[in-house]
Write a protein that holds these residues in place. Structure first.
Motif, PDB file in Angstrom:
ATOM      1  N   THR A 117       0.855  -1.180   0.000  1.00  0.00           N
ATOM      2  CA  THR A 117       0.000   0.000   0.000  1.00  0.00           C
ATOM      3  C   THR A 117       0.896   1.236   0.000  1.00  0.00           C
ATOM      4  N   ALA A 119       1.226   5.418  -0.153  1.00  0.00           N
ATOM      5  CA  ALA A 119       0.591   6.716   0.044  1.00  0.00           C
ATOM      6  C   ALA A 119       1.631   7.810  -0.154  1.00  0.00           C
ATOM      7  N   ASP A 152      -0.490  10.328   9.348  1.00  0.00           N
ATOM      8  CA  ASP A 152      -1.812   9.949   8.853  1.00  0.00           C
ATOM      9  C   ASP A 152      -1.721   8.794   7.852  1.00  0.00           C
ATOM     10  N   CYS A 153      -0.744   8.857   6.959  1.00  0.00           N
ATOM     11  CA  CYS A 153      -0.569   7.790   5.974  1.00  0.00           C
ATOM     12  C   CYS A 153      -0.233   6.464   6.649  1.00  0.00           C
ATOM     13  N   SER A 156      -3.084   4.952   8.565  1.00  0.00           N
ATOM     14  CA  SER A 156      -4.102   4.446   7.644  1.00  0.00           C
ATOM     15  C   SER A 156      -3.658   3.168   6.938  1.00  0.00           C
ATOM     16  N   ALA A 158      -0.444   2.501   5.341  1.00  0.00           N
ATOM     17  CA  ALA A 158       0.512   2.533   4.233  1.00  0.00           C
ATOM     18  C   ALA A 158       1.771   1.751   4.579  1.00  0.00           C
ATOM     19  N   VAL A 161       5.491   5.371   2.297  1.00  0.00           N
ATOM     20  CA  VAL A 161       5.043   6.757   2.228  1.00  0.00           C
ATOM     21  C   VAL A 161       6.145   7.568   1.565  1.00  0.00           C
ATOM     22  N   HIS A 431      -4.002   8.906   0.200  1.00  0.00           N
ATOM     23  CA  HIS A 431      -3.948   7.475   0.450  1.00  0.00           C
ATOM     24  C   HIS A 431      -4.021   6.675  -0.850  1.00  0.00           C
ATOM     25  N   ARG A 436      -8.188  11.743   0.504  1.00  0.00           N
ATOM     26  CA  ARG A 436      -7.262  12.784   0.926  1.00  0.00           C
ATOM     27  C   ARG A 436      -7.621  13.263   2.334  1.00  0.00           C
TER      28      ARG A 436
END
Length: 574
Positions: A117, A119, A152-153, A156, A158, A161, A431, A436
Motif C-alpha cells: 500500500t 501513500a 496519517d498515511c 491508515s 501505508a 510513504v 492514500h 485525501r
C-alpha cells in the motif's frame, strides 16, 4: 502476491533506520539496512537545497519527473525484502512530484507481484502560487512540511510513504509519532524525535563519516548506516547494525547534532527543539543515549526553499609553477580581462598558493589561479570566454597550462529562503485509494527567540601554553545554510570547554578564518554539548549552486578552522 506480515507493535522502542543522506548516496544501503538486522521502519533523506534545483531542471524537461529516480532502483531490488520483514518505508524522494513517484512505486510493485500500500504527502509545492505569495517567479518554491501527513498515511495502513519537501527529520518523526500515538502538542516527545532524526538523517555522518577524529576509528572502510531506537517519551539511542563499519560514539553524535544548525532553538514545523537541553551518554559499544530533550511550540511560519536560475557561468584554472607566482598571476589576469569582447557581469579571481619553495615535485611547486565568470547572457561567458583563455597559451607566463580546457557556459542556480504563514500552505495525506486528508496547522505557535547565552564556567587558570592547531583538542562540523554556513566546534572535557568558550570568540574566529573578516558572524553557546556554534552569513554567496567559493557547501570549513594555530594550555594536552 506475497502475504501481508503481522504488524502487531512490539513493546519497547521503535527501531528506525536510515539508508540515504542525499540524492546520490550509497545505492546498496537500502539492502544493507534491511538485511543487517531488525527494523520497524526504514527512512531515506534524498533532498537538499541543491537537489531541489536539480529536480526543478528535470521537471522542466519532463513534467512527469521531478523525483529521485534512484529510490525506485533501490526498491526494485529491495521491495520484496522489506515486505517479508514487515519494514515500512518513509522517504522524501518524491521531491517535486510525490504523486508521480507514488504511482511509479505502485507500478513497480505490480510488476514484481508484491502487494504493498503506497501513500504520499503533498502540499509543499507553492510554485503555482509563488507570485501571489510574494515569492517572485522562481524555478522551484517548496515549503518545509512537518510529520503529520506521514503519520496519517502510516496510521491508515501505508507500507510505503513518499513525500515532497518535508524537513529532513520529519521522515523519522512521522514513524515515531505514528507508532506511539503522540499528539501534536507532545512537544517534548516530538522534539526528542527531531533530535534523533537530525542525528540519523545524514546517514553515515552519524557513524564516522566526515568526522574530525576519524583516525581514532578502527574501520571506516564501509561505515554502516545509523539507527534510532526511539522510546515512547521521545528519548532515544543511536546505534547501527552489529558488524558494520564505522562507529557510534558520543563524539560522532555530537558532531552531527552541530551540523547545519543555528542557536539553542532549532525550529521545526511540529516542534522547536531545544538543542541546549540534549544530554548525551554512552550506552555500550556503538550506542549513544539522547535524553532530557525538551521542546516548545513550533513557529507560526514555514520556511520556503526557493531556487531560481541565476544566469550562466564558466571558469578556468591556470597552473602557475615555480618562481614569480604573483607576477605570473597579474600577467595572465591582465591579458584575459583585456582580451574579452564583453566584460561579464561578475568576474572573480582566486589565487591558491599551493606552491612550496624548493619543491621536489612539479605539482608541489605550483599554485592555482581560478577565474570564474557569470552573466545573464550565455554567449558572454561561453565559447568566447573559453577561446580568450585558450588563445593565451603561447603568449603569457612561462610554463602556461591549465587544469582542464574551459568549455561552454553552464546554467547556475540561486537559492533564497522565504517564510510564509503556515495557514497558507496545504498539507495533505493522499492514500492509496485516492482519498485525501487535510492536515491541520498547529494550534499553538511561538516565534523561536534567541536564547540568552548561559553564564560560562570560570576560565582556566593561567599557565604554560603551546601554539598548536585548534584541532589538537577540538572537533568541528560545518555545512551550508543557504548563502550562509555554520561551524560547530566541540571538545571532550569540561576543562577544555571552559577554555574553548572563553577563547574561541567571534573576533578570534574572524582572525582564524579571514574569509569571514567582513561578514556577520553569530556565536551560539551549547554547554551540554561542550560546543560553540558559529553562523557566518553570506560566505556562500547566493547558495550552493552559485559556487561562490571552491568549497561551495562549506563542508571543509570546520577542518580549515581546526588546522589554524592557537595557544592551548598544556594541561589540556595530557
Amino acid at each position: 502476491m506475497t502475504s501481508a506480515p503481522d504488524r502487531t507493535p512490539a513493546s519497547g522502542p521503535v527501531r528506525i533506520g536510515n539508508c540515504s543522506g542525499f540524492y546520490g548516496d550509497r545505492m546498496s544501503a537500502m539492502r544493507e539496512m534491511l538485511t543487517g538486522g531488525d527494523l520497524d521502519y526504514l527512512t531515506g533523506d534524498y533532498l537538499a537545497e541543491l537537489t531541489m534545483l536539480i529536480l526543478g531542471r528535470d521537471r522542466m524537461k519532463n513534467p512527469d519527473r521531478g523525483y529521485a529516480k534512484t529510490f525506485l532502483r533501490q526498491l526494485e531490488e529491495c521491495l520484496g525484502e522489506a515486505r517479508d520483514r514487515g519494514v515500512r518505508i518513509v522517504a522524501n524522494a518524491g521531491g517535486l512530484n510525490p504523486a508521480g513517484l507514488a504511482a511509479a512505486v505502485r507500478t513497480l510493485a505490480d510488476t514484481l507481484g508484491i502487494a504493498v500500500t503506497v501513500a504520499h504527502v503533498e502540499g509543499d509545492d507553492l510554485l503555482p502560487r509563488a507570485d501571489a505569495l510574494g515569492l517572485g517567479s522562481p524555478l522551484t518554491a517548496n515549503a518545509y512540511l512537518g510529520a503529520w501527513g506521514i503519520v496519517d498515511c502510516l496510521q491508515s495502513g501505508a507500507d510505503i510513504v513518499v513525500t515532497g519537501r518535508v524537513t529532513d527529520a520529519s521522515v523519522i518523526v512521522g514513524p515515531a509519532a505514528a507508532h506511539f500515538g503522540w499528539e501534536p502538542t507532545d512537544y517534548d516527545r516530538i522534539a526528542g524525535a527531531v533530535a534523533a532524526g537530525h542525528v540519523i538523517e545524514c546517514g553515515t555522518q552519524a557513524t564516522g563519516g566526515n568526522f574530525s577524529f576519524f583516525t581514532e576509528l578502527a574501520d571506516l572502510t564501509h561505515p554502516g548506516f545509523p539507527i534510532a531506537e526511539i522510546d515512547a517519551d521521545g528519548s532515544s539511542t543511536i546505534t547501527k547494525h552489529s558488524g558494520t563499519g564505522g562507529a557510534v560514539t558520543v563524539d560522532t553524535v555530537t558532531a552531527q547534532l552541530l551540523y547545519e544548525i543555528g542557536g539553542a532553538r532549532y525550529a521545526n514545523p511540529d516542534a522547536t527543539l531545544r538543542v541546549d537541553s540534549i544530554t548525551l551518554s554512552g550506552d555500550g559499544p556503538d550506542r549513544v543515549r539522547l535524553s532530557g530533550v525538551t521542546g516548545e511550540a513550533p513557529p507560526p511560519s514555514l520556511k520556503v526553499s526557493l531556487n531560481s536560475l541565476g544566469g550562466f557561468r564558466n571558469e578556468v584554472t591556470f597552473v602557475l609553477t615555480g618562481l614569480d607566482i604573483e607576477a605570473k598571476a597579474a600577467l595572465v589576469r591582465s591579458q584575459l580581462e583585456n582580451s574579452l569582447a564583453a566584460t561579464p557581469a561578475e568576474l572573480d579571481w582566486t589565487l591558491a598558493r599551493t606552491d612550496h619553495p624548493d619543491a621536489d615535485t612539479e605539482q608541489t611547486a605550483s599554485a592555482l589561479l581560478r577565474c570564474v565568470v557569470r552573466d545573464p547572457d550565455p554567449n558572454t561567458v561561453g565559447r568566447q570566454f573559453s577561446s580568450a583563455a585558450v588563445e593565451l597559451a603561447l603568449a603569457s607566463y612561462p610554463g602556461f597550462t591549465s587544469t582542464a580546457p574551459p568549455g561552454d557556459s553552464q546554467v547556475y542556480g540561486v537559492f533564497t529562503a522565504a517564510y510564509v504563514p503556515a495557514e497558507e500552505v496545504p498539507h495533505v495525506a493522499v492514500h492509496a485509494d485516492g482519498s485525501r486528508t487535510d492536515i491541520p496547522i498547529a494550534v499553538d505557535t511561538a516565534d523561536p527567540a534567541e536564547v540568552p547565552a548561559p553564564a560560562p564556567p570560570p576560565p582556566p587558570a593561567e599557565g604554560p601554553t603551546r601554539r598548536l592547531p585548534l584541532g589538537t583538542i577540538a572537533g568541528a562540523r560545518s555545512g551550508d545554510k543557504g548563502g550562509s554556513a555554520n561551524v560547530g566546534v566541540w571538545v571532550r572535557t569540561p576543562e577544555a570547554y571552559a577554555w574553548l568558550v572563553h577563547t574561541l570568540t567571534v573576533d578570534l574566529l574572524r582572525e582564524l578564518l579571514p574569509e569571514a573578516k567582513n561578514l556577520p558572524v553569530t556565536r551560539h553557546v551549547l554547554p551540554n554539548l561542550r560546543a560553540v556554534n558559529f553562523v557566518i552569513d553570506g560566505i556562500l554567496g547566493k547558495g550552493v549552486a552559485y559556487q561562490a567559493r571552491f568549497d561551495p557547501q562549506a563542508k571543509g570549513l570546520g577542518e580549515w578552522l581546526r588546522s589554524r594555530h592557537v595557544d592551548i594550555p598544556e594541561e589540556l594536552l595530557s
